[in-house]
Enzyme design. Structure first.
Site, PDB file in Angstrom:
ATOM      1  NE  ARG A  89      76.053  66.368  55.052  1.00  0.00           N
ATOM      2  CZ  ARG A  89      77.061  66.479  55.913  1.00  0.00           C
ATOM      3  NH1 ARG A  89      78.058  67.275  55.674  1.00  0.00           N
ATOM      4  NH2 ARG A  89      77.064  65.788  57.028  1.00  0.00           N
ATOM      5  CE  LYS A 138      76.662  65.975  61.696  1.00  0.00           C
ATOM      6  NZ  LYS A 138      77.780  66.808  61.436  1.00  0.00           N
TER       7      LYS A 138
END
Length: 181
Positions: free
Chosen positions: A159, A124
């Protein structure tokens, strides 16, 4: 979306991941209820079109926790088994860099809701900002650090994109923790 979730379940999927907390498709709640599949309830502020336009919170963790409480109550009104609900604080979904870092620092507080917790931080942008890395492909070490932190704090799920490397990190953290027992 309800139609995508339904088709995925029919094709063999066994979990529903909803970035909207039932907010983008009113029919999804019925699919979740009928399927009895585990359901990932993610926090989002806004929509993908506007979520990063100056998101602000008075009390980030309190607001995320209240969102989860409200959405769990909503799910229960449709006879969704609350034991099938997995919480995801929605890193990057209506959060600033500072917000994402605060969630990582305080994620243990979310465990007070007594639901499995999923952290989806892999590659991210907040990792890129923290490490001054533009390309998501260069964010493996930052992702591994978060996975190690999650394993250390007994977070239920992560995840990730780089499965092999993350599994090794988790196995190492578990080996260290098992030594204490």
């Amino acid at each position: 979306r309800a139609n995508v979730a339904k088709m995925a379940l029919e094709a063999g999927a066994d979990i529903i991941n909803d970035v909207s907390g039932f907010g983008f498709d009113k029919d999804l709640v019925d699919v979740v209820a009928k399927s009895n599949a585990p359901y990932i309830l993610m926090h989002i502020k806004g929509t993908p079109k506007n979520m990063q336009k100056n998101p602000t919170y008075d009390d980030l963790l309190r607001e995320i926790m209240q969102y989860f409480i409200d959405k769990i109550q909503y799910a229960k009104t449709f006879n969704i088994d609350e034991n099938n609900i997995i919480l995801d604080p929605g890193l990057g979904f209506g959060k600033t860099h500072k917000d994402n870092m605060e969630i990582m620092d305080r994620m243990q507080e979310l465990k007070s809701l007594h639901k499995p917790l999923l952290i989806a931080a892999s590659r991210k942008s907040f990792i890129g900002k923290a490490l001054s890395l533009e390309s998501p492909a260069d964010r493996l070490e930052g992702t591994l650090a978060i996975t190690a932190l999650c394993a250390h704090q007994n977070i239920d799920m992560v995840r990730v994109h780089d499965v092999k490397e993350n599994v090794r990190i988790i196995k190492m953290m578990e080996a260290i923790k098992c030594r204490r027992q």
